[in-house]
Write a protein that holds these residues in place. Structure first.
Motif, mmCIF file in Angstrom:
data_model
loop_
_atom_site.group_PDB
_atom_site.id
_atom_site.type_symbol
_atom_site.label_atom_id
_atom_site.label_comp_id
_atom_site.label_asym_id
_atom_site.label_seq_id
_atom_site.Cartn_x
_atom_site.Cartn_y
_atom_site.Cartn_z
ATOM 1 N N ALA A 196 -6.883 -3.632 -2.975
ATOM 2 C CA ALA A 196 -5.646 -4.100 -2.332
ATOM 3 C C ALA A 196 -5.092 -5.298 -3.111
ATOM 4 C CB ALA A 196 -5.915 -4.478 -0.878
ATOM 5 N N ASP A 234 -4.890 2.235 6.137
ATOM 6 C CA ASP A 234 -5.052 1.150 5.148
ATOM 7 C C ASP A 234 -6.240 1.375 4.204
ATOM 8 O OD1 ASP A 234 -6.138 0.691 7.569
ATOM 9 O OD2 ASP A 234 -6.070 -1.491 7.478
ATOM 10 N N GLU A 244 4.430 3.340 5.437
ATOM 11 C CA GLU A 244 3.557 3.893 6.464
ATOM 12 C C GLU A 244 3.878 5.360 6.758
ATOM 13 O OE1 GLU A 244 2.713 1.044 9.563
ATOM 14 O OE2 GLU A 244 2.109 2.678 10.896
ATOM 15 N N LEU A 255 0.809 -1.223 0.000
ATOM 16 C CA LEU A 255 0.000 0.000 0.000
ATOM 17 C C LEU A 255 0.841 1.272 0.000
ATOM 18 C CD1 LEU A 255 -2.208 -2.090 0.651
ATOM 19 C CD2 LEU A 255 -3.156 -0.469 2.276
#
Ligand SMILES: *Cc1c(COP(=O)(O)O)cnc(C)c1O
Length: 405
Positions: free
Chosen positions: A280, A100, A79, A76
């Motif tokens: 995703a 997320d 962070e 993704l």
């Protein structure tokens, strides 16, 4: 024998910007003594801000050390970047977006084209007319748009929502119900936007009709008016009907660096099926992530120094927009946009078509713009100028245009 995706064969002629580029090159070759000024393609011209360059240098050096080396990025995105996005682009505006729900990518163009891959083949799409061509063409490639009619410039399965002068160049809610609605505010090409209250009507409509809004917020940084939403999630209920696309290209000059992100809220469902895990899965299977160095550059966009420097860049372009808009309006041109977006949407002179006006400007004053008809049939008779040039060239181009009236 292998076959090809025949949907590609249905696509109409050459891409708008390749035709513009070709005409410009031919003119330059035939007129080597003329100074051509380009107020056409939507590319930035200011160098990348120092705080961002510094972060990139640091990341480059890290990559040359055993401890600092980074291989494949998380699916993704890192962070550190997704947290910065969640905090600055959402939390700061009173919107809770989980990290997320944020998918880092190489830009909004590819995301706007790829996102339709997780949608059914029979969805009917609705687009503003004029429109950023990628939304329609990517759906055409997937076989979702029916047949193209060259006389009208329309696909027979697409719902076109005309953006006309009488509605401030914003689309009205469509009469036929679409499954997927593409919205882009502030808008490319018209430079128009809508208020938060008006956007709320689209969100309510989409929730009522169980339609999906794909919201392209690439120009969010250019919003100058108070009552305009910076993210669609400022509207109540948007998390159950909207995907948001963002880009670092226009706010931070990343057109050649490549970084963007897409928000797919967990509440967003078709029936019982959530879209977030589908995206995703798609991301994880087909994409190996934006480079570490570039994601560090993206993080610097949200640093205090980065924010201050970028504010100045946006102000520089918006000053150009003011020069264009006010200069042309005072000369008697009919102009709109340019207040919350770096685009000015201008009516051609003397009823010329968009392409006639393109040739006229190029031949008479060596200024290159973009024909409105290239963005859709309702763009006919209009012309797009961008504020992404240098200040000096913008002033000179507008002085030249003033002489034509
Ligand atoms: C420029 C632009 C984008 C950004 O594309 P990137 O791929 O991120 O450079 C997205 N949507 C619209 C409408 C644009 O004009």
């Amino acid at each position: 024998m292998f076959t090809v995706n025949e949907n590609y064969l249905k696509l109409p002629g050459s891409y708008l910007f390749s035709t513009v580029g070709k005409k410009e090159r031919e003119y330059r070759a035939a007129n080597p003594d003329k100074k051509v000024i380009k107020l056409s393609i939507g590319d930035v011209t200011q160098p990348i801000a120092p705080a961002i360059i510094e972060a990139m240098h640091k990341a480059v050096d890290e990559m040359g050390t055993a401890e600092g080396f980074h291989g494949y990025a998380p699916d993704l995105g890192y962070e550190f970047l997704r947290s910065a996005i969640a905090k600055s682009d959402y939390k700061a505006r009173g919107v809770d977006i989980d990290i997320d729900e944020i998918f880092v990518s190489d830009g909004a163009k590819s995301d706007s084209a790829n996102i339709q891959e997780i949608l059914g083949p029979d969805n009917i799409i609705a687009v503003g007319d004029p429109v950023y061509p990628v939304y329609v063409d990517s759906n055409a490639m997937a076989g979702r748009t029916g047949e193209y009619d060259s006389a009208s410039g329309m696909w027979n399965k697409v719902i076109y929502m005309p953006c006309l002068e009488e509605n401030g160049f914003a689309p009205k809610l469509p009469e036929k119900t679409p499954d997927v609605i593409y919205l882009c505010f502030p808008n490319n090409p018209t430079g128009a936007t809508i208020t938060k209250d008006e956007l709320q009507k689209w969100v309510d409509y989409a929730n009522e009709k169980k339609a999906l809004i794909i919201y392209d917020a690439a120009y969010e940084a250019y919003i100058s008016e108070e009552n305009v939403a910076h993210t669609i999630y400022e509207c109540d209920g948007a998390k159950t009907c909207a995907i948001e696309l963002k880009s670092f290209s226009k706010n931070a000059g990343f057109t050649g660096v490549r970084l963007g992100y897409t928000v797919v809220p967990k509440e967003l469902k078709s029936g019982d099926v959530a879209l977030n895990p589908l995206w995703a899965r798609r991301h994880g299977t087909k994409y190996n992530g934006a480079p570490y160095i570039i994601q560090r550059a993206g993080e610097a966009v949200y640093s205090e120094a980065g924010k201050a420097e970028l504010k100045k860049q946006v102000a520089y372009y918006m000053n150009n927009a003011k020069v264009i808009k006010e200069g042309l309006a005072s000369a008697g041109y009919s102009v709109s946009g340019g207040v919350n977006a770096p685009y000015i949407w201008l009516k051609t002179l003397n009823g010329m078509t968009s392409w006639e006006f393109f040739d006229y400007l190029l031949n008479e004053v060596s200024v290159v713009g973009t024909p409105g008809s290239g963005f859709g049939p309702s763009g006919e008779g209009y012309f797009r100028l961008t504020a992404f040039g240098t200040y000096e060239n913008t002033v000179e181009a507008i002085d030249r245009l003033k002489k034509l009236i």
